[in-house]
Design an enzyme around this catalytic site. Structure first.
Site, PDB file in Angstrom:
ATOM      1  N   ARG A  66       0.701  -1.328  -0.039  1.00 56.42           N
ATOM      2  CA  ARG A  66      -0.020  -0.039   0.063  1.00 56.42           C
ATOM      3  C   ARG A  66       0.873   1.264  -0.022  1.00 56.42           C
ATOM      4  O   ARG A  66       0.606   2.643  -0.518  1.00 56.42           O
ATOM      5  CB  ARG A  66      -0.960  -0.247   1.080  1.00 56.42           C
ATOM      6  N   HIS A  70      -0.198   4.650  -2.280  1.00 63.15           N
ATOM      7  CA  HIS A  70      -0.239   5.690  -1.541  1.00 63.15           C
ATOM      8  C   HIS A  70       0.693   6.770  -2.145  1.00 63.15           C
ATOM      9  O   HIS A  70       0.400   8.056  -1.959  1.00 63.15           O
ATOM     10  CB  HIS A  70      -0.058   5.776  -0.047  1.00 63.15           C
ATOM     11  N   ASN A  97      -2.348   8.135   6.266  1.00 58.98           N
ATOM     12  CA  ASN A  97      -1.349   7.514   6.139  1.00 58.98           C
ATOM     13  C   ASN A  97      -0.876   6.779   7.238  1.00 58.98           C
ATOM     14  O   ASN A  97       0.244   6.227   7.442  1.00 58.98           O
ATOM     15  CB  ASN A  97      -0.056   8.263   5.476  1.00 58.98           C
ATOM     16  N   HIS A 195      -6.259  -5.538  -1.456  1.00 56.85           N
ATOM     17  CA  HIS A 195      -6.977  -5.734  -0.052  1.00 56.85           C
ATOM     18  C   HIS A 195      -6.942  -7.185   0.273  1.00 56.85           C
ATOM     19  O   HIS A 195      -7.220  -7.397   1.515  1.00 56.85           O
ATOM     20  CB  HIS A 195      -8.233  -5.084   0.018  1.00 56.85           C
TER      21      HIS A 195
END
Length: 327
Positions: A66, A70, A97, A195
């Protein structure tokens, strides 16, 4: 554009134009094997370090994957997520974050690369290679990572706070947010499949458990048995507990994430929202029916595409010596 007498009108036209243009364009200059001559063992070095980390801390696979997401979704894939701020105003300090972990792993990779090839491999490229390697380490298929990115030198928490797509997003917000980055609806559903590995803080989905409509009730789109289990794990206002995003399979890259969504066991509003679009729903149904026949390959394709967003190449940016600070 000159606007002497109709300034306001022209300004509105210009703003509309900017809104319609994708937030960041796909850059040029990336290629597979960019470091073949300057640091031929670069990817082997990254793989070795990640293998060592995964053997003792497999739970870092999700956060490391991730971290690349991000990074790319704010200013493009140029390593700004890694920068520190003495006043805690960098991207990593923004609320969305706060759940990211693994920065020390990136530093460990960078140290190994600097020892072998000083000043050659960018931190942005490290994020892209690491993301691929944790997918492979958890059972996914390998894919060729394009490299050649350079590192940016701006990182603002406000940009991450305002522009990262939240887990509460509906399908319209999701499609618009991906489109602004040059990613289509298929990329949306495929990359949501990320996910399948990792954990989430309770605060990212607690809105679905308590007082969803203002009457103290859970989200009606959440399976009641699953909701009860989550309530047991996550008390109101819990900001520290982490739960599996793909229960029972959070450390294995597989298609169980897609199997959970039609059962109303997707953890986030953004997960269940994938049922609200015919194309994303059809993709989910296909992966369930075929046991993920295309997902593993599709994921690599979409990751490469995402990794092209807003890159700095050539003489732009820099190659940081330390990933947490500019040279």
């Amino acid at each position: 554009m000159a606007c002497p007498k109709i300034f306001l009108y022209c300004l509105l036209v210009q703003l509309m134009f900017l809104f319609l243009v994708p937030e960041v364009a796909h850059g040029q200059g990336l290629k597979v094997g960019f470091y073949q001559k300057t640091c031929p063992n670069a990817e082997a070095i990254v793989k070795k370090v990640i293998g060592e980390v995964m053997s003792v801390a497999p739970g870092l696979s999700g956060p490391l994957l991730r971290m690349h997401f991000h990074d790319c979704f704010i200013r493009g894939c140029e390593g700004s997520i890694l920068l520190n701020s003495p006043t805690h105003q960098a991207e990593k300090d923004a609320a969305p974050n706060q759940g990211l972990r693994g920065f020390q792993t990136i530093d460990r990779v960078k140290t190994a690369l600097e020892k072998a090839c000083p000043g050659i491999v960018s931190c942005a490229d490290i994020l892209a290679i690491v993301a691929r390697d944790v997918v492979v380490a958890t059972g996914g298929l390998s894919y060729n990572v394009e490299t050649g990115r350079r590192d940016g030198n701006i990182s603002r928490s406000s940009e991450a706070l305002n522009n990262l797509i939240p887990p509460t997003a509906n399908i319209t917000t999701l499609k618009t947010g991906f489109a602004r980055r040059g990613l289509n609806v298929k990329d949306l559903v495929v990359l949501s499949g990320g996910h399948t590995i990792g954990f989430s803080r309770c605060s990212a989905f607690s809105n679905r458990l308590y007082n969803f409509t203002g009457k103290g009730d859970p989200d009606p789109k959440l399976d009641s048995t699953y909701a009860a289990r989550l309530k047991f794990q996550c008390k109101p206002n819990d900001v520290t507990t982490h739960v599996e995003m793909d229960p029972g399979s959070a450390r294995t890259f597989d298609v169980k994430y897609f199997e959970l969504i039609p059962k109303r066991r997707g953890l986030f509003t953004s997960d269940v929202a994938l049922l609200d679009d015919s194309q994303t729903k059809a993709y989910i149904d296909l992966q369930i029916k075929t046991g993920g026949s295309t997902f593993f390959k599709d994921f690599g394709v979409s990751m490469v595409k995402m990794g092209q967003v807003g890159v700095l190449t050539g003489a732009a940016g820099e190659v940081r010596k330390v990933c947490s600070k500019v040279n």
